[in-house]
Design a protein around this motif. Structure first.
Motif: not given
Ligand code: GLU
Length: 276
Positions: A6, A8-10, A40, A196, A214, A218
Motif C-alpha cells: 500500500r 498511505a500518504p497523509t 490517511e 494513527y 514506509r 516509523l
Molecule cells: N501516513 C503516513 C505518512 O504519510 C504513513 C503511515 C504508514 O505508512 O503507516 O507519513
C-alpha cells in the motif's frame, strides 16, 4: 517475491523526494501482487483536498500506478480513512473487550510533567525526543467496562520491559523495548477519532496488506503496532522501512521543506527517471 502493498500518504502537504523514494520502493516490491492507495486523512483541519489531488497527480507523473484507490475504487473501499471510522470503532471494541486499553484523561502537559518528575525513572524517548514516554504512574489500577470510547483518550497498556523484535527487509533485525523506547500509547483520541496506530493496523489488516513499506521514522510505531496485532489475534504483515532522505544541510525532509517537493523538481525540469 512480490507482496500486496500500500501507499498511505497523509494529505497535509505536497509530497517530497522522501515520499517519492518510499512509494517507488513500495511500487517495485508489490509489482503484480496488488497495490492499495489509502489516503490517511484523519487529521481533520490539516488535511486538504488539494493535497489529495496533488499526491495522486505527482505519483502518477512519477509513473507509479496502483490497483485500488479513492479514484478507482476496489473491493476494500472506501480508501480514505475519514470514511472508515465505523471499522475503527469496531476495532476499538475488540481491544476494549480483551482489556488491553484504558481511558486516559491526562493531557499532554500532565504526561510531560509526570515524565520529568524526579521520582520518575523512565528514560528520555530516544526515538521521538518531542514525545515523552508515558509514565506508568499515570496508568489506572482498574477502570469500568465501556461500550463507547466517549470524550476521552484511550491508551494501550504495553507490557513494560518486553523486547519486541521484528525482521525488516532493509534494516534487518530491529528491537524495541516496551516502557523504555515507548510507553502506553494512544489508540483513540478524545476528539472521537482513532489514533494513527489503531487506524493503520485496522486498515492494513482489512485491506490484506502483506508487506508494509514506509519510512524508517516509523520503526518504533511498528513495535507498537505488533502489540496491537497480537492483542487482536491477527497475523502481522512483513515490514520494509525505507531510509529517510535529508537535505543538503543534513535535515530530514518535512512537508514544510521547500524546493524538494516532487512538484518543485518537476517545475525545475527534472524527469521522473532522473528523480527515481
Ligand atoms: N501516513 C503516513 C505518512 O504519510 C504513513 C503511515 C504508514 O505508512 O503507516 O507519513
Amino acid at each position: 517475491m512480490p507482496r500486496r502493498g500500500r501507499l498511505a500518504p497523509t494529505p497535509t502537504g505536497l509530497l517530497h523526494v522522501g515520499h517519492a523514494q518510499t512509494f517507488a520502493i513500495a511500487f517495485q516490491r508489490a509489482a503484480g501482487a496488488g497495490l492499495v492507495m489509502r489516503i490517511e486523512d484523519l487529521d481533520g483541519p490539516r488535511c486538504r483536498e488539494e493535497f489529495v489531488a496533488a499526491a495522486i497527480e505527482d505519483l502518477r507523473w512519477l509513473g507509479l500506478t496502483w490497483t485500488e484507490g479513492p479514484e478507482i475504487g476496489g473491493p476494500h473501499a472506501p480508501y480514505r480513512q475519514s470514511e472508515r471510522t465505523a471499522w475503527y470503532l469496531d476495532v476499538w471494541r475488540r481491544l476494549e473487550a480483551v482489556g488491553t486499553i484504558y481511558p486516559s484523561p491526562h493531557s499532554r502537559k500532565d504526561v510531560e510533567e509526570a515524565a520529568s518528575a524526579p521520582h520518575e525513572t523512565s528514560r528520555p524517548n530516544v526515538h521521538s525526543p518531542a514525545e515523552p514516554i508515558f509514565p506508568i504512574a499515570l496508568r489506572p489500577a482498574s477502570w469500568p467496562r465501556a461500550s463507547e470510547p466517549g470524550p476521552v483518550a484511550w491508551r494501550f497498556k504495553v507490557p513494560y520491559g518486553r523486547v519486541i523484535t521484528f525482521h525488516d527487509a532493509l534494516c534487518g533485525q530491529v528491537s524495541r523495548t516496551a516502557g523504555v523506547d515507548f510507553g502506553d500509547f494512544v489508540v483513540w483520541r478524545r476528539d472521537a477519532l482513532p489514533a494513527y496506530e489503531l487506524a493503520a493496523v485496522a486498515d492494513d489488516h482489512a485491506m490484506q496488506i502483506e508487506e508494509v513499506v514506509r519510512g524508517e521514522d516509523l520503526l518504533t510505531s511498528t513495535a507498537r503496532q505488533l502489540l496491537l496485532y497480537e492483542a487482536l489475534g491477527w497475523s502481522p504483515p512483513d515490514w520494509c522501512h525505507t531510509p529517510l532522505v535529508c537535505d543538503a544541510a543534513g535535515h530530514r525532509l518535512a512537508k514544510r521543506t521547500g524546493g524538494l517537493t516532487i512538484r518543485d523538481l518537476r517545475a525545475a525540469g527534472k524527469s521522473p527517471q532522473e528523480l527515481l
